[in-house]
Design an enzyme around this catalytic site. Sequence first.
Site, PDB file in Angstrom:
ATOM      1  N   GLY A   1       0.839  -1.209   0.000  1.00 42.28           N
ATOM      2  CA  GLY A   1       0.000   0.000   0.000  1.00 42.28           C
ATOM      3  C   GLY A   1       0.863   1.244   0.000  1.00 42.28           C
ATOM      4  O   GLY A   1       0.520   2.262   0.618  1.00 42.28           O
ATOM      5  N   ALA A   2       1.990   1.189  -0.715  1.00 44.79           N
ATOM      6  CA  ALA A   2       3.004   2.251  -0.614  1.00 44.79           C
ATOM      7  C   ALA A   2       2.907   3.304  -1.712  1.00 44.79           C
ATOM      8  O   ALA A   2       3.791   4.134  -1.853  1.00 44.79           O
ATOM      9  CB  ALA A   2       4.398   1.629  -0.593  1.00 44.79           C
TER      10      ALA A   2
ATOM     11  N   ASP B   1      -2.190  -7.407  -5.631  1.00 42.41           N
ATOM     12  CA  ASP B   1      -3.278  -7.371  -4.648  1.00 42.41           C
ATOM     13  C   ASP B   1      -2.853  -8.271  -3.484  1.00 42.41           C
ATOM     14  O   ASP B   1      -2.698  -9.485  -3.662  1.00 42.41           O
ATOM     15  CB  ASP B   1      -4.555  -7.896  -5.315  1.00 42.41           C
ATOM     16  CG  ASP B   1      -5.736  -7.951  -4.352  1.00 42.41           C
ATOM     17  OD1 ASP B   1      -5.526  -7.817  -3.122  1.00 42.41           O
ATOM     18  OD2 ASP B   1      -6.864  -8.138  -4.836  1.00 42.41           O
ATOM     19  N   VAL B   2      -2.668  -7.682  -2.303  1.00 41.08           N
ATOM     20  CA  VAL B   2      -2.136  -8.465  -1.180  1.00 41.08           C
ATOM     21  C   VAL B   2      -3.088  -9.568  -0.716  1.00 41.08           C
ATOM     22  O   VAL B   2      -2.673 -10.471   0.010  1.00 41.08           O
ATOM     23  CB  VAL B   2      -1.751  -7.574   0.027  1.00 41.08           C
ATOM     24  CG1 VAL B   2      -0.626  -6.614  -0.329  1.00 41.08           C
ATOM     25  CG2 VAL B   2      -2.960  -6.836   0.591  1.00 41.08           C
TER      26      VAL B   2
ATOM     27  N   SER C   1      -4.719  -0.099  14.318  1.00 39.18           N
ATOM     28  CA  SER C   1      -5.396   1.202  14.373  1.00 39.18           C
ATOM     29  C   SER C   1      -6.003   1.381  15.755  1.00 39.18           C
ATOM     30  O   SER C   1      -6.329   0.386  16.434  1.00 39.18           O
ATOM     31  CB  SER C   1      -6.526   1.240  13.335  1.00 39.18           C
ATOM     32  OG  SER C   1      -7.387   2.344  13.565  1.00 39.18           O
TER      33      SER C   1
ATOM     34  N   TYR D   1     -13.663  -3.116  10.078  1.00 41.00           N
ATOM     35  CA  TYR D   1     -12.310  -2.571  10.190  1.00 41.00           C
ATOM     36  C   TYR D   1     -11.751  -2.761  11.613  1.00 41.00           C
ATOM     37  O   TYR D   1     -10.608  -3.154  11.803  1.00 41.00           O
ATOM     38  CB  TYR D   1     -12.375  -1.093   9.815  1.00 41.00           C
ATOM     39  CG  TYR D   1     -11.066  -0.344   9.764  1.00 41.00           C
ATOM     40  CD1 TYR D   1     -10.206  -0.473   8.675  1.00 41.00           C
ATOM     41  CD2 TYR D   1     -10.709   0.541  10.780  1.00 41.00           C
ATOM     42  CE1 TYR D   1      -9.020   0.241   8.615  1.00 41.00           C
ATOM     43  CE2 TYR D   1      -9.529   1.270  10.722  1.00 41.00           C
ATOM     44  CZ  TYR D   1      -8.690   1.115   9.634  1.00 41.00           C
ATOM     45  OH  TYR D   1      -7.521   1.840   9.571  1.00 41.00           O
ATOM     46  N   ALA D   2     -12.590  -2.481  12.626  1.00 40.09           N
ATOM     47  CA  ALA D   2     -12.144  -2.630  14.019  1.00 40.09           C
ATOM     48  C   ALA D   2     -11.778  -4.088  14.303  1.00 40.09           C
ATOM     49  O   ALA D   2     -10.786  -4.375  14.984  1.00 40.09           O
ATOM     50  CB  ALA D   2     -13.241  -2.162  14.976  1.00 40.09           C
ATOM     51  N   THR D   3     -12.578  -5.000  13.759  1.00 36.40           N
ATOM     52  CA  THR D   3     -12.306  -6.430  13.957  1.00 36.40           C
ATOM     53  C   THR D   3     -10.991  -6.817  13.292  1.00 36.40           C
ATOM     54  O   THR D   3     -10.154  -7.523  13.880  1.00 36.40           O
ATOM     55  CB  THR D   3     -13.466  -7.259  13.375  1.00 36.40           C
ATOM     56  OG1 THR D   3     -14.675  -6.865  14.040  1.00 36.40           O
ATOM     57  CG2 THR D   3     -13.244  -8.736  13.556  1.00 36.40           C
ATOM     58  N   ALA D   4     -10.789  -6.347  12.070  1.00 31.79           N
ATOM     59  CA  ALA D   4      -9.543  -6.669  11.353  1.00 31.79           C
ATOM     60  C   ALA D   4      -8.338  -6.088  12.081  1.00 31.79           C
ATOM     61  O   ALA D   4      -7.303  -6.749  12.240  1.00 31.79           O
ATOM     62  CB  ALA D   4      -9.605  -6.126   9.921  1.00 31.79           C
ATOM     63  N   LYS D   5      -8.462  -4.835  12.558  1.00 34.48           N
ATOM     64  CA  LYS D   5      -7.315  -4.187  13.198  1.00 34.48           C
ATOM     65  C   LYS D   5      -7.019  -4.803  14.573  1.00 34.48           C
ATOM     66  O   LYS D   5      -5.867  -4.837  15.005  1.00 34.48           O
ATOM     67  CB  LYS D   5      -7.565  -2.679  13.320  1.00 34.48           C
ATOM     68  CG  LYS D   5      -7.569  -1.948  11.968  1.00 34.48           C
ATOM     69  CD  LYS D   5      -6.347  -2.264  11.138  1.00 34.48           C
ATOM     70  CE  LYS D   5      -6.072  -1.259  10.043  1.00 34.48           C
ATOM     71  NZ  LYS D   5      -4.927  -1.630   9.185  1.00 34.48           N
TER      72      LYS D   5
HETATM   73  P1  NAP Z   1      -4.569   5.194   1.998  1.00 34.74           P
HETATM   74  O1  NAP Z   1      -4.076   6.593   1.801  1.00 34.74           O
HETATM   75  O2  NAP Z   1      -5.961   4.847   1.626  1.00 34.74           O
HETATM   76  O3  NAP Z   1      -3.542   4.195   1.292  1.00 34.74           O
HETATM   77  C1  NAP Z   1      -3.759   2.795   1.315  1.00 34.74           C
HETATM   78  C2  NAP Z   1      -3.036   2.172   0.143  1.00 34.74           C
HETATM   79  O4  NAP Z   1      -3.270   0.750   0.176  1.00 34.74           O
HETATM   80  C3  NAP Z   1      -3.572   2.688  -1.205  1.00 34.74           C
HETATM   81  O5  NAP Z   1      -2.496   3.051  -2.045  1.00 34.74           O
HETATM   82  C4  NAP Z   1      -4.345   1.488  -1.726  1.00 34.74           C
HETATM   83  O6  NAP Z   1      -4.365   1.369  -3.130  1.00 34.74           O
HETATM   84  C5  NAP Z   1      -3.556   0.333  -1.145  1.00 34.74           C
HETATM   85  N1  NAP Z   1      -4.302  -0.912  -1.189  1.00 34.74           N
HETATM   86  C6  NAP Z   1      -5.620  -1.089  -0.910  1.00 34.74           C
HETATM   87  N2  NAP Z   1      -5.975  -2.368  -1.098  1.00 34.74           N
HETATM   88  C7  NAP Z   1      -4.856  -3.014  -1.515  1.00 34.74           C
HETATM   89  C8  NAP Z   1      -4.589  -4.359  -1.879  1.00 34.74           C
HETATM   90  N3  NAP Z   1      -5.548  -5.304  -1.851  1.00 34.74           N
HETATM   91  N4  NAP Z   1      -3.340  -4.689  -2.272  1.00 34.74           N
HETATM   92  C9  NAP Z   1      -2.362  -3.745  -2.311  1.00 34.74           C
HETATM   93  N5  NAP Z   1      -2.551  -2.464  -1.972  1.00 34.74           N
HETATM   94  C10 NAP Z   1      -3.795  -2.093  -1.579  1.00 34.74           C
HETATM   95  O7  NAP Z   1      -4.443   4.758   3.552  1.00 34.74           O
HETATM   96  P2  NAP Z   1      -3.509   5.309   4.743  1.00 34.74           P
HETATM   97  O8  NAP Z   1      -4.309   6.311   5.496  1.00 34.74           O
HETATM   98  O9  NAP Z   1      -2.159   5.641   4.234  1.00 34.74           O
HETATM   99  O10 NAP Z   1      -3.457   4.001   5.655  1.00 34.74           O
HETATM  100  C11 NAP Z   1      -2.395   3.039   5.598  1.00 34.74           C
HETATM  101  C12 NAP Z   1      -2.624   1.973   6.681  1.00 34.74           C
HETATM  102  O11 NAP Z   1      -2.722   2.605   7.959  1.00 34.74           O
HETATM  103  C13 NAP Z   1      -3.924   1.187   6.490  1.00 34.74           C
HETATM  104  O12 NAP Z   1      -3.728  -0.149   6.895  1.00 34.74           O
HETATM  105  C14 NAP Z   1      -4.874   1.883   7.435  1.00 34.74           C
HETATM  106  O13 NAP Z   1      -5.921   1.039   7.819  1.00 34.74           O
HETATM  107  C15 NAP Z   1      -3.946   2.230   8.579  1.00 34.74           C
HETATM  108  N6  NAP Z   1      -4.430   3.346   9.402  1.00 34.74           N
HETATM  109  C16 NAP Z   1      -4.641   4.598   8.894  1.00 34.74           C
HETATM  110  C17 NAP Z   1      -5.097   5.625   9.712  1.00 34.74           C
HETATM  111  C18 NAP Z   1      -5.361   7.020   9.232  1.00 34.74           C
HETATM  112  O14 NAP Z   1      -5.843   7.853  10.029  1.00 34.74           O
HETATM  113  N7  NAP Z   1      -5.063   7.369   7.998  1.00 34.74           N
HETATM  114  C19 NAP Z   1      -5.367   5.356  11.073  1.00 34.74           C
HETATM  115  C20 NAP Z   1      -5.143   4.064  11.554  1.00 34.74           C
HETATM  116  C21 NAP Z   1      -4.670   3.069  10.722  1.00 34.74           C
HETATM  117  P3  NAP Z   1      -5.558   2.066  -4.007  1.00 34.74           P
HETATM  118  O15 NAP Z   1      -5.285   3.528  -3.936  1.00 34.74           O
HETATM  119  O16 NAP Z   1      -5.363   1.509  -5.376  1.00 34.74           O
HETATM  120  O17 NAP Z   1      -6.831   1.644  -3.355  1.00 34.74           O
END
Ligand code: NAP
Length: 253
Positions: free
Chosen positions: A13-14, A63-64, A142, A154-158
């Site tokens: 997801g980078a 796709d992970v 999270s 989401y809460a369950t997964a995290k």
């Molecule tokens: P983001 O901006 O939505 O980025 C997530 C990335 O993951 C996107 O580039 C997305 O690709 C990619 N992705 C989604 N499904 C995928 C898959 N099946 N295989 C490979 N890549 C995939 O999210 P973020 O805010 O940076 O969050 C990153 C992580 O931190 C997540 O696990 C999130 O749950 C966790 N988190 C975030 C927050 C927050 O406040 N932002 C808080 C707690 C935890 P696409 O763009 O193509 O969909």
Amino acid sequence: MTQSNPRVAIVTGAARGIGAATAVRLAEDGFAVAVIDLDEKQCADTVAAIEGAGGRALAIGADVSDAAQVDAAVTRVAEQLGAPLVLVNNAGVLRDNLLFKMSEEDWDTVMNVHLRGSFLMSRAAQKYMTEAGWGRIVNLSSTSALGNRGQANYATAKAGLQGFTKTLAIELGKFGVTVNAIAPGFIATDMTRATAERVGVSFEDFTKAAIAAIPVGRAGKPEDIANTVSFFAGEQAGFVSGQVIYVAGGPKA
Ligand code: NAP
């Protein structure tokens, strides 16, 4: 670790958000970084940022949640960059809804990306870490793991990722592999922006409301999480395993 023979890290997801900042930070720390996201083309900016700063990166579309794609991606990393010894399971999606409106698809999609994805990636990468007798896995949990309205999936997964983290720490410790989790609070990314849109609030107002409940009085930045990943990935954290660190500007968000 030297620049001519750097250790290799994978960040899923980078293409953007926390994953992009983490990939850049690990490259600054001297790792060659595999930048994995759904669409290889979307990884270009992260790769350019790393290469522009003199680092080494490889973009991979995968796709992970798909076992064949994960195995192919990790094999490609090993062949083109070297054995992956750091894995950051960061890829994530939201499908928020109150329980009575949540579809099976909303549930399954979230479980598949966060839980199945972290499982598949870790299973594929641990082979290289255990062979090397050194490795680091960092899972993105999270504050929602503590419960959050509209996020039963989401809460369950995290929360599940926290149990996953502690179990892998127990299984892999004797091979020199540590496994930890980071539980971010509110971080300003496309993910939180999409949530604001879904609830019909401007991102500015949504962020202001979040800050009001954060003790340090500001929103989190992707770099706040990248810094914590950097700590877990380094030599200095070798005796820290099975831990969940809340990076939320306070004890909870
Ligand atoms: P983001 O901006 O939505 O980025 C997530 C990335 O993951 C996107 O580039 C997305 O690709 C990619 N992705 C989604 N499904 C995928 C898959 N099946 N295989 C490979 N890549 C995939 O999210 P973020 O805010 O940076 O969050 C990153 C992580 O931190 C997540 O696990 C999130 O749950 C966790 N988190 C975030 C927050 C927050 O406040 N932002 C808080 C707690 C935890 P696409 O763009 O193509 O969909």
